[in-house]
Write a protein that holds these residues in place. Structure first.
Motif, PDB file in Angstrom:
ATOM      1  N   LEU A 183       0.629  -1.352  -0.131  1.00 33.10           N
ATOM      2  CA  LEU A 183       0.500   0.312   0.386  1.00 33.10           C
ATOM      3  C   LEU A 183       0.936   0.970   0.155  1.00 33.10           C
ATOM      4  O   LEU A 183       0.722   1.883   1.104  1.00 33.10           O
TER       5      LEU A 183
ATOM      6  N   GLN B  88      -4.567   1.684  -2.795  1.00 28.33           N
ATOM      7  CA  GLN B  88      -3.276   2.039  -2.294  1.00 28.33           C
ATOM      8  C   GLN B  88      -2.146   1.378  -3.182  1.00 28.33           C
ATOM      9  O   GLN B  88      -1.167   1.986  -3.142  1.00 28.33           O
TER      10      GLN B  88
ATOM     11  N   THR C 172      -1.864   7.900 -10.024  1.00 34.02           N
ATOM     12  CA  THR C 172      -3.405   7.196  -8.841  1.00 34.02           C
ATOM     13  C   THR C 172      -3.944   6.694  -9.145  1.00 34.02           C
ATOM     14  O   THR C 172      -4.252   7.271 -10.737  1.00 34.02           O
TER      15      THR C 172
ATOM     16  N   SER D  64      -6.710   4.848  -1.414  1.00 31.82           N
ATOM     17  CA  SER D  64      -6.077   6.301  -2.486  1.00 31.82           C
ATOM     18  C   SER D  64      -6.479   7.701  -1.072  1.00 31.82           C
ATOM     19  O   SER D  64      -7.375   7.882  -0.910  1.00 31.82           O
TER      20      SER D  64
END
Length: 487
Positions: free
Chosen positions: A62, A82, A78, A144
């Motif tokens: 992550l 994560q 992104t 995220s």
């Protein structure tokens, strides 16, 4: 995963204002289509690949914020979880060596990113679902940090009114719930973009829908989720369920799902955007100050931000895209149904097969979709997702046929002719379509290889076997030898 937005709350007035603005956007879009204001001279193609991050043991890492900081490249962005990142490869024209450019650029960027990410103890893996995910990774703290993801999760759960349920049956059965859309983060895909004129858009979209089942069958690469062996392309039912805003009662009433194959062949790109506005309430009712009609009448190109944001929250497997490049608007079909990987070579072979076949069919005198029902195309899609390379699908003029036989005997020659129309070099065409041919002849794609290796490991602890197999997969991924050659 779309544009960044700020965390906020929405009032009833916000939603009313946004609905009016989206409809205004749609009216302006219709006028732009009538007035032929789109870039159609030299169609571009594009490629995006979503990646998973793992640690030295093969478990999810992550660390996407840390990894993206280390990579420090605008190509990488992104993603929802994560343990995800995404790479956007620069668009290219196929007649100017686009497929070779994609392959070389993707390999170079991934190698450089791997070297930098490894300093953080993270490694990239191209696979549709990370098989070492467990229930502990399915919590909201795995999202995220981009506020868009938390906001989207909140809005989906609010619209649904209850936790998300995941029920998938394959060789094993999975039944679980989630209080966020983190299960969606488990789905990492490859997305192919093909630019088209407004007049040709419906043909390219219909062709993309018609071949979706064939694509899935030969390229399946997501057989495990939360330790369970499920569908060969488990991403399909998982994504459909993880973003479903409907309660059971709304499903019974026939309300459309936001992850949607569709329900009919179309005659215009406008059909798709109009359906999105008519059938689906806004999840992110953010309203911009732009007056699209004023911009258009002053000679400018409206951004249509509300329409584009709304379109980005309706997850068609073949999505219509309105975008602007160099101040000029254009249209694209975004083919988003395939898993990532297993290798760059496999990924570009999948791209060649799609780009070639979709062009051949879109330009055929007798459209394929005039010979088969839309429901047959949808059934092919789900059968192929479940059975992978062993799938039997329906094809006009043949009936039920093994997907691999259909590809080798009929579709590869069509794809080759389509690539010739794009201007792809014969040597590149033959090498990439040869990967698809051998995959079909040997009956081995990413999913099949992974499942076979797992079965060979026999009675080992399931997660220990998944880790060991994934590490072997990652090692072979870096050779860039297609998955059908791995054994």
């Amino acid at each position: 995963m779309g544009e960044e937005v700020e965390q906020q709350e929405f009032s009833r007035a916000d939603r009313t204002q946004h609905r009016e603005k989206v409809r205004r956007n749609l009216d302006v879009f219709a006028r732009m289509l009538r007035e032929a204001r789109f870039d159609t001279d030299d169609p571009m193609t594009g490629l995006e690949v979503e990646l998973n991050l793992v640690d030295e043991n093969g478990d999810p890492a992550l660390k996407n914020a840390e990894v993206l900081e280390a990579i420090a490249s605008p190509e990488f962005q992104t993603e929802l979880g994560q343990f995800n990142i995404e790479i956007n490869v620069a668009p290219a024209t196929l007649r100017e060596g686009g497929l070779t450019t994609f392959e070389e650029s993707l390999r170079r960027s991934l190698n450089d990113a791997e070297e930098k990410a490894s300093r953080s103890g993270a490694h990239q893996v191209m696979i549709g679902i990370l098989p070492t995910l467990d229930e502990g990774h399915m919590e909201v703290n795995s999202l995220s940090s981009n506020p868009r993801y938390k906001l989207l999760s909140e809005q989906i759960l609010s619209a649904r009114g209850e936790d998300i349920t995941i029920n998938i049956t394959g060789r094993d059965r999975l039944s679980t719930t989630a209080d966020s859309i983190v299960p969606e983060a488990a789905c990492t895909s490859t997305q192919f973009h093909v630019q088209t004129s407004p007049d040709d858009f419906a043909d390219y979209w219909n062709a993309s829908q018609a071949i979706a089942g064939v694509q899935l069958a030969v390229a399946a690469n997501s057989p495990y989720l939360l330790g369970k062996e499920l569908w060969r392309e488990t991403r399909i039912p998982l994504f459909e369920q993880a973003t479903d805003t409907r309660s059971d009662e709304l499903k019974v009433q026939g309300v459309r799902p936001r992850v949607w194959f569709g329900e009919r062949w179309v005659t215009s790109v406008f059909d798709l955007f109009e359906e999105n506005v008519r059938y689906f309430p806004a999840l992110l009712p953010i309203t911009d100050d732009e007056d699209p009609l004023e911009v258009l009448e002053s000679g400018g190109t409206p951004n249509l931000p509300e329409l584009r944001l709304h379109n980005g929250t309706i997850y068609r497997w073949n999505r219509p895209v309105y975008d602007i490049a160099g101040g000029v608007p254009h249209l694209r079909v975004e083919n988003r149904l395939l898993a990532a990987g297993p290798t760059v070579a496999d990924t570009i072979a999948n791209a060649a097969f799609y780009f070639g076949l979709v062009r051949f069919l879109a330009e055929s005198e007798r459209p394929l979709w005039s010979q088969m029902s839309f429901s047959a195309a949808e059934e092919n899609f789900h059968v192929a997702a479940q059975q992978g390379i062993d799938a039997q699908i329906y094809w006009p003029g043949i009936g039920q046929v093994r997907a691999t036989e259909l590809v080798v005997r009929r579709l590869l020659p069509m794809a080759a002719e389509g690539l010739d129309s794009w201007g792809v070099e014969a040597s590149v065409r033959d090498r990439l379509l040869g990967i698809i041919e051998q995959r079909c002849l040997l009956g081995t794609n990413g999913a099949e290889w992974f499942v076979n290796r797992m079965h060979q490991r026999g009675s080992e602890d399931r997660f220990d076997a998944l880790r060991a197999t994934l590490l072997e997969y990652r090692e072979r991924m870096h050779t860039n030898e297609p998955a059908h050659t791995w054994d």
